[in-house]
Design a protein around this motif. Structure first.
Motif, PDB file in Angstrom:
ATOM      1  N   THR A 148       1.375  -2.528   4.651  1.00 40.22           N
ATOM      2  CA  THR A 148       0.266  -3.047   3.794  1.00 40.22           C
ATOM      3  C   THR A 148      -0.787  -3.628   4.547  1.00 40.22           C
ATOM      4  O   THR A 148      -0.298  -4.249   5.512  1.00 40.22           O
ATOM      5  CB  THR A 148       0.674  -3.984   2.607  1.00 40.22           C
ATOM      6  OG1 THR A 148      -0.274  -4.025   1.798  1.00 40.22           O
ATOM      7  CG2 THR A 148       1.611  -5.339   3.278  1.00 40.22           C
TER       8      THR A 148
ATOM      9  N   GLY B  18       0.783  -1.435  -0.154  1.00 44.68           N
ATOM     10  CA  GLY B  18       0.097   0.058   0.121  1.00 44.68           C
ATOM     11  C   GLY B  18       0.771   1.343   0.039  1.00 44.68           C
ATOM     12  O   GLY B  18       0.484   2.342  -0.596  1.00 44.68           O
ATOM     13  N   LYS B  19       1.918   1.207   0.821  1.00 42.32           N
ATOM     14  CA  LYS B  19       2.821   2.439   1.017  1.00 42.32           C
ATOM     15  C   LYS B  19       4.204   2.001   0.983  1.00 42.32           C
ATOM     16  O   LYS B  19       4.471   1.100   2.131  1.00 42.32           O
ATOM     17  CB  LYS B  19       2.197   3.351   1.780  1.00 42.32           C
ATOM     18  CG  LYS B  19       2.890   4.670   2.132  1.00 42.32           C
ATOM     19  CD  LYS B  19       2.271   5.487   3.177  1.00 42.32           C
ATOM     20  CE  LYS B  19       3.222   6.363   3.912  1.00 42.32           C
ATOM     21  NZ  LYS B  19       2.558   7.281   4.991  1.00 42.32           N
TER      22      LYS B  19
ATOM     23  N   THR C 148       8.154   8.674  -0.890  1.00 44.37           N
ATOM     24  CA  THR C 148       7.316   7.455  -0.605  1.00 44.37           C
ATOM     25  C   THR C 148       6.295   7.604  -1.924  1.00 44.37           C
ATOM     26  O   THR C 148       5.995   8.169  -2.616  1.00 44.37           O
ATOM     27  CB  THR C 148       6.269   8.199   0.552  1.00 44.37           C
ATOM     28  OG1 THR C 148       7.002   8.445   1.575  1.00 44.37           O
ATOM     29  CG2 THR C 148       5.170   7.254   0.883  1.00 44.37           C
TER      30      THR C 148
ATOM     31  N   LYS D  79       2.954   4.859  -3.484  1.00 49.08           N
ATOM     32  CA  LYS D  79       1.921   4.163  -3.101  1.00 49.08           C
ATOM     33  C   LYS D  79       1.505   3.058  -3.992  1.00 49.08           C
ATOM     34  O   LYS D  79       1.578   3.194  -5.199  1.00 49.08           O
ATOM     35  CB  LYS D  79       0.484   5.097  -2.906  1.00 49.08           C
ATOM     36  CG  LYS D  79       0.843   5.890  -1.563  1.00 49.08           C
ATOM     37  CD  LYS D  79      -0.555   6.858  -1.175  1.00 49.08           C
ATOM     38  CE  LYS D  79      -0.419   7.805  -0.245  1.00 49.08           C
ATOM     39  NZ  LYS D  79      -1.287   8.711  -0.022  1.00 49.08           N
ATOM     40  N   ASN D  80       1.090   2.056  -3.538  1.00 49.79           N
ATOM     41  CA  ASN D  80       0.593   0.943  -4.528  1.00 49.79           C
ATOM     42  C   ASN D  80       1.546   0.450  -5.375  1.00 49.79           C
ATOM     43  O   ASN D  80       1.295   0.310  -6.742  1.00 49.79           O
ATOM     44  CB  ASN D  80      -0.844   1.290  -5.291  1.00 49.79           C
ATOM     45  CG  ASN D  80      -1.941   1.375  -4.135  1.00 49.79           C
ATOM     46  OD1 ASN D  80      -2.137   0.655  -3.206  1.00 49.79           O
ATOM     47  ND2 ASN D  80      -2.530   2.696  -4.354  1.00 49.79           N
TER      48      ASN D  80
END
Length: 154
Positions: free
Chosen positions: A141, A72-73, A108, A110-111
């Motif tokens: 995640t 997720g990140k 950072t 995401k996904n």
């Protein structure tokens, strides 16, 4: 004697072509991402020999069974430090000044499975002897998280 030095020089050139860039200092670290079977992998490297400026790179990756593992990140923080008496440091990208000789840059995503940073360190001051590059990374995640670190020191 000359033939031996030439042979050693050629072997050094051939070995430098494999893996990290020639003359690079590197380190890596890993930690499991709980409940997923995946790992968080971090890497830090920078040039070893430099006259003026030195390239660096850090990364955070997540893998499972050697394959990319999307989370997720995912984040990475590069900390670059010029070591030496009265050392100073300029960095590109500029990042955040921690002290006169230390800078940090964070990224950072995401996904996805990777967050990486690369740039140029420009140390100054009297008698700089080395650079230290550290990579701190984390992955998040499905309600779990894990962090890993690595520091490339001369």
């Amino acid at each position: 004697m000359k033939k031996t030095l030439l042979t050693l020089g050629l072997v050094g050139i051939l070995l430098a072509g494999a893996g990290a860039p020639a003359g690079a200092i590197s380190d890596d670290g890993a930690t499991p991402l709980p409940g997923t079977g995946a790992k968080v992998l971090v890497n830090a490297w920078h040039c070893n020999v430099f006259a003026d400026k030195c390239s660096f790179k850090t990364s955070t990756k997540t893998t499972k069974g050697g394959a990319k593992y999307k989370v997720g990140k995912i984040s990475n923080t590069a900390t670059v430090k010029a070591n030496g008496w009265q050392a100073t440091l300029a960095l590109s990208p500029s990042g955040t000044q921690v002290s006169e000789n230390t800078r940090q840059v964070s990224w950072t995503n995401k996904n996805t499975w990777i967050a990486d940073i690369s740039g140029i360190a420009d140390p100054g001051g009297s008698l700089n002897t080395s650079i230290t590059t550290c990579s701190d990374g984390g992955a998040f995640t499905a309600g779990v998280k894990a962090f890993a670190s690595a520091c490339a020191n001369d």
